[in-house]
Scaffold this motif. Structure first.
Motif, PDB file in Angstrom:
ATOM      1  N   UNK A  92      36.785  59.245  29.891  1.00 58.28           N
ATOM      2  CA  UNK A  92      37.359  58.541  31.043  1.00 58.28           C
ATOM      3  C   UNK A  92      38.638  59.218  31.520  1.00 58.28           C
ATOM      4  N   UNK A  93      39.424  59.736  30.599  1.00 57.48           N
ATOM      5  CA  UNK A  93      40.668  60.407  30.969  1.00 57.48           C
ATOM      6  C   UNK A  93      40.452  61.871  31.318  1.00 57.48           C
ATOM      7  N   UNK A  94      39.260  62.396  30.991  1.00 62.07           N
ATOM      8  CA  UNK A  94      38.949  63.795  31.297  1.00 62.07           C
ATOM      9  C   UNK A  94      38.119  63.931  32.574  1.00 62.07           C
ATOM     10  N   UNK A  95      38.092  62.897  33.373  1.00 63.57           N
ATOM     11  CA  UNK A  95      37.211  62.929  34.549  1.00 63.57           C
ATOM     12  C   UNK A  95      37.512  64.135  35.433  1.00 63.57           C
ATOM     13  N   UNK A  96      36.468  64.839  35.775  1.00 68.33           N
ATOM     14  CA  UNK A  96      36.531  65.975  36.691  1.00 68.33           C
ATOM     15  C   UNK A  96      35.302  65.873  37.596  1.00 68.33           C
ATOM     16  N   UNK A  97      35.471  65.959  38.912  1.00 69.84           N
ATOM     17  CA  UNK A  97      34.339  65.713  39.816  1.00 69.84           C
ATOM     18  C   UNK A  97      33.182  66.683  39.663  1.00 69.84           C
ATOM     19  N   UNK A 152      41.339  64.223  39.691  1.00 69.08           N
ATOM     20  CA  UNK A 152      40.975  64.584  38.333  1.00 69.08           C
ATOM     21  C   UNK A 152      41.782  63.764  37.339  1.00 69.08           C
ATOM     22  N   UNK A 153      41.199  63.497  36.187  1.00 68.75           N
ATOM     23  CA  UNK A 153      41.849  62.721  35.153  1.00 68.75           C
ATOM     24  C   UNK A 153      43.022  63.445  34.515  1.00 68.75           C
ATOM     25  N   UNK A 154      43.908  62.670  33.876  1.00 66.62           N
ATOM     26  CA  UNK A 154      45.119  63.233  33.315  1.00 66.62           C
ATOM     27  C   UNK A 154      44.831  64.225  32.189  1.00 66.62           C
ATOM     28  N   UNK A 155      43.697  64.069  31.512  1.00 71.87           N
ATOM     29  CA  UNK A 155      43.339  64.982  30.431  1.00 71.87           C
ATOM     30  C   UNK A 155      42.257  65.973  30.828  1.00 71.87           C
ATOM     31  N   UNK A 156      41.916  66.029  32.102  1.00 73.50           N
ATOM     32  CA  UNK A 156      40.889  66.983  32.547  1.00 73.50           C
ATOM     33  C   UNK A 156      41.396  68.406  32.343  1.00 73.50           C
ATOM     34  N   UNK A 157      40.567  69.294  31.773  1.00 76.96           N
ATOM     35  CA  UNK A 157      40.996  70.679  31.583  1.00 76.96           C
ATOM     36  C   UNK A 157      41.374  71.313  32.897  1.00 76.96           C
ATOM     37  N   UNK A 172      22.124  53.125  35.678  1.00 77.57           N
ATOM     38  CA  UNK A 172      23.341  53.544  36.367  1.00 77.57           C
ATOM     39  C   UNK A 172      23.846  54.819  35.700  1.00 77.57           C
ATOM     40  N   UNK A 173      24.054  55.869  36.466  1.00 78.92           N
ATOM     41  CA  UNK A 173      24.482  57.153  35.923  1.00 78.92           C
ATOM     42  C   UNK A 173      25.780  57.010  35.131  1.00 78.92           C
ATOM     43  N   UNK A 174      25.812  57.593  33.936  1.00 77.91           N
ATOM     44  CA  UNK A 174      27.040  57.580  33.140  1.00 77.91           C
ATOM     45  C   UNK A 174      28.170  58.303  33.867  1.00 77.91           C
ATOM     46  N   UNK A 175      27.835  59.372  34.595  1.00 73.99           N
ATOM     47  CA  UNK A 175      28.870  60.100  35.339  1.00 73.99           C
ATOM     48  C   UNK A 175      29.437  59.233  36.460  1.00 73.99           C
ATOM     49  N   UNK A 176      28.575  58.501  37.167  1.00 74.75           N
ATOM     50  CA  UNK A 176      29.061  57.593  38.211  1.00 74.75           C
ATOM     51  C   UNK A 176      29.945  56.513  37.598  1.00 74.75           C
ATOM     52  N   UNK A 177      29.547  56.003  36.429  1.00 80.39           N
ATOM     53  CA  UNK A 177      30.345  54.990  35.754  1.00 80.39           C
ATOM     54  C   UNK A 177      31.724  55.546  35.396  1.00 80.39           C
ATOM     55  N   UNK A 178      31.788  56.761  34.890  1.00 78.42           N
ATOM     56  CA  UNK A 178      33.076  57.374  34.571  1.00 78.42           C
ATOM     57  C   UNK A 178      33.908  57.612  35.834  1.00 78.42           C
ATOM     58  N   UNK A 179      33.255  57.966  36.932  1.00 79.34           N
ATOM     59  CA  UNK A 179      33.973  58.141  38.195  1.00 79.34           C
ATOM     60  C   UNK A 179      34.596  56.831  38.644  1.00 79.34           C
ATOM     61  N   UNK A 232      32.373  66.442  34.926  1.00 80.06           N
ATOM     62  CA  UNK A 232      31.865  65.153  34.452  1.00 80.06           C
ATOM     63  C   UNK A 232      30.415  64.952  34.849  1.00 80.06           C
ATOM     64  N   UNK A 233      30.060  65.316  36.076  1.00 81.20           N
ATOM     65  CA  UNK A 233      28.675  65.130  36.503  1.00 81.20           C
ATOM     66  C   UNK A 233      27.756  66.134  35.815  1.00 81.20           C
ATOM     67  N   UNK A 234      28.254  67.330  35.559  1.00 87.72           N
ATOM     68  CA  UNK A 234      27.426  68.304  34.841  1.00 87.72           C
ATOM     69  C   UNK A 234      27.134  67.834  33.417  1.00 87.72           C
ATOM     70  N   UNK A 235      28.085  67.148  32.797  1.00 85.10           N
ATOM     71  CA  UNK A 235      27.935  66.765  31.394  1.00 85.10           C
ATOM     72  C   UNK A 235      27.308  65.382  31.204  1.00 85.10           C
ATOM     73  N   UNK A 236      27.425  64.491  32.199  1.00 87.33           N
ATOM     74  CA  UNK A 236      27.051  63.098  31.953  1.00 87.33           C
ATOM     75  C   UNK A 236      26.042  62.508  32.950  1.00 87.33           C
TER      76      UNK A 236
END
Length: 503
Positions: free
Chosen positions: A161-166, A496-501, A210-217, A169-173
């Motif tokens: 959730x803190x690593x969200x990257x548009x 992007x999330x605060x912990x996103x690379x 419901x897509x996990x990536x959409x949920x994280x977004x 995140x979708x590539x991974x989840x």
């Protein structure tokens, strides 16, 4: 670092208004269509807004109803929360009132379950507004977090959730469901129900599809990167009075034509003139630019009935035909004798009921409902099922929701319902796993045709009414770009999330 930023900045070096020959058609009179038509008209584009229904509003539409006691009321499609990070929606609403005086604070946002479950209610509105601090406060305050239970939480899944990257995140989840993500988190049953399941249902999708990536977004947009907190507002009177009648007057003031009861039946390229929209029982409309701002079922039907468009843009046609819809949902507005406990919140999210997902006390929120209730010593209570079980009639679902309300709030069993205004709808968008890469965006492979709505893909973090507005402004900006005018600014939370690379 969490302050809103401009996804699209102003361009004072470019003209504000377009030339005299710019024309546009906007199909669909909900939030997206009205936002697009209004900003285009402000910039000098000659716009006609076409809406199939006899009124504007889309999923915020209203209609008149005469109750058994002879009173006339305005009924709405259902409650909508105007969250404070809806920056672009609020910028459009400020055209009606710069101070947004017609919006009122709804107050708390409790999540509740029936007393027999034994779970204390949660309320997230009292948390700090600053991201990260809100998470710390949630862990410290929430009964859903026990230290012995937190040891079982999968930290890597939770930190997603803190690593969200548009992109990442979708590539991974995006290949898995929100249910799989929640299974992997390892939260307690209470924590899952109170913190996550009720949130997922709010987007008219079951967590199993419901897509996990959409949920994280959505976690990113509403909580982990949202500097406004979870406070929400709502209009202080019915949507017709506060929104649609003022918007109609403002559109006409800027020279736009608002045509309701005009159902678009097909779209076709129109050579040098741009686009033609065939309207049922009326002459075709023609314009250089076209914005389609209809819901998922209407868009699928419209594109399928447009063979010339399908031939010109087969890729768009394939994507539209595959659009997933959300779950059917049911809304019932109960006009009652009697009232519930005065301590009940205006809006309550409900978890772990089979049908009922939320309760809204409209007589404590909306002027017209308050007047009706005051005159009769009654109440106006709306029950909402965001993803209702299949195979049951509307009447059966309403009976179930009323029984579940009585189990949640025992005093509700004593309410005498004078009228129940109940409807089932199937027009919410779906966000199924694996669909993100082919979800249509605003720009299409049909030159001059743009899409807008809460189902349209966008790089700007947003959802629901804010997504409708963001995509509408994105469509407007593409028109303005072609006409040589400055873009309309678009604001956003950080993407992007605060912990996103960092890349």
């Amino acid at each position: 670092m969490f302050a809103p930023h401009h996804a699209v900045a102003a361009r004072p070096d470019l003209p504000h208004r377009v030339g005299p020959d710019a024309t546009a058609l906007v199909v669909g009179g909900g939030i997206a269509g009205v936002s697009a038509a209004l900003v285009l008209a402000e910039r000098g584009v000659r716009v006609e807004l076409l809406e199939a229904a006899p009124h504007l509003g889309g999923r915020l539409g209203t209609w008149d109803r005469r109750l058994p006691d002879g009173s006339e009321v305005v009924v709405e499609h259902g409650y909508h929360g105007f969250f404070r990070q809806y920056y672009n929606l609020r910028d459009v609403l400020r055209r009606l009132d710069p101070d947004l005086g017609f919006l009122r604070d709804v107050g708390g946002y409790p999540i509740a379950s029936r007393p027999s479950v034994g779970w204390e209610s949660e309320d997230f509105t009292a948390l700090p507004r600053t991201p990260l601090l809100n998470l710390v406060a949630l862990v410290l305050r929430s009964p859903s977090f026990k230290l012995r239970e937190l040891r079982h939480v999968d930290a890597d899944e939770a930190l997603a959730m803190l690593r969200y990257d548009p992109v990442r995140t979708f590539a991974e989840h995006d290949h898995r469901s929100a249910a799989e993500l929640l299974d992997g988190l390892g939260f307690s049953d209470r924590g899952r129900a109170m913190l996550f399941e009720v949130f997922a249902h709010s987007f008219f999708n079951l967590e199993q599809r419901y897509s996990a990536a959409e949920f994280l977004a959505m976690c990113h947009f509403y909580f982990t990167a949202n500097p406004e907190g979870l406070g929400m507002d709502a209009p202080d009177d019915d949507y017709r009075t506060t929104l649609w009648e003022p918007f109609t007057r403002l559109l006409e003031k800027h020279g736009a034509t608002v045509t309701t009861g005009a159902r678009a039946v097909s779209l076709r390229p129109d050579g040098a003139r741009g686009w033609a929209v065939d309207v049922e029982g009326e002459p075709a409309r023609h314009a250089r630019h076209l914005v389609v701002a209809t819901d998922v079922p209407a868009t699928r039907d419209l594109i399928a009935a447009s063979p010339e468009l399908v031939a010109a843009a087969p890729g768009l046609a394939r994507r539209i035909s595959a659009l997933p819809g959300g779950e059917p949902y049911v809304v019932t507005r109960l006009f009652c004798e009697g009232d519930v406990d005065p301590g009940r919140a205006v809006f309550t999210g409900v978890t772990r009921e089979r049908v009922l997902d939320s309760v809204t006390l409209f007589h404590r929120l909306e002027g017209a409902s308050a007047r009706w209730a005051r005159d009769r010593g009654g109440s106006v209570v709306e029950l909402h099922s965001y993803a209702c079980p299949p195979g049951e009639s509307v009447d059966e679902l309403v009976v179930a929701m009323r029984e579940e309300l009585a189990a949640l709030w025992p005093e509700a069993a004593d309410l005498r319902v004078l009228h129940a205004e109940s409807h089932r709808y199937a027009n919410a968008p779906g966000f199924d796993p694996g669909y993100h890469l082919v979800r249509p965006g605003v720009l299409t492979d049909a030159r001059g045709l743009r899409l807008a709505g809460d189902w349209v893909a966008s790089d700007v973090p947003s959802a629901l009414m804010e997504r409708a507005t963001v995509t509408a402004l994105t469509a407007v900006n593409d028109v303005l770009r072609e006409e040589g005018a400055a873009p309309e600014p678009i604001r956003s939370i950080r993407p992007r999330g605060v912990l996103a690379p960092r890349t």
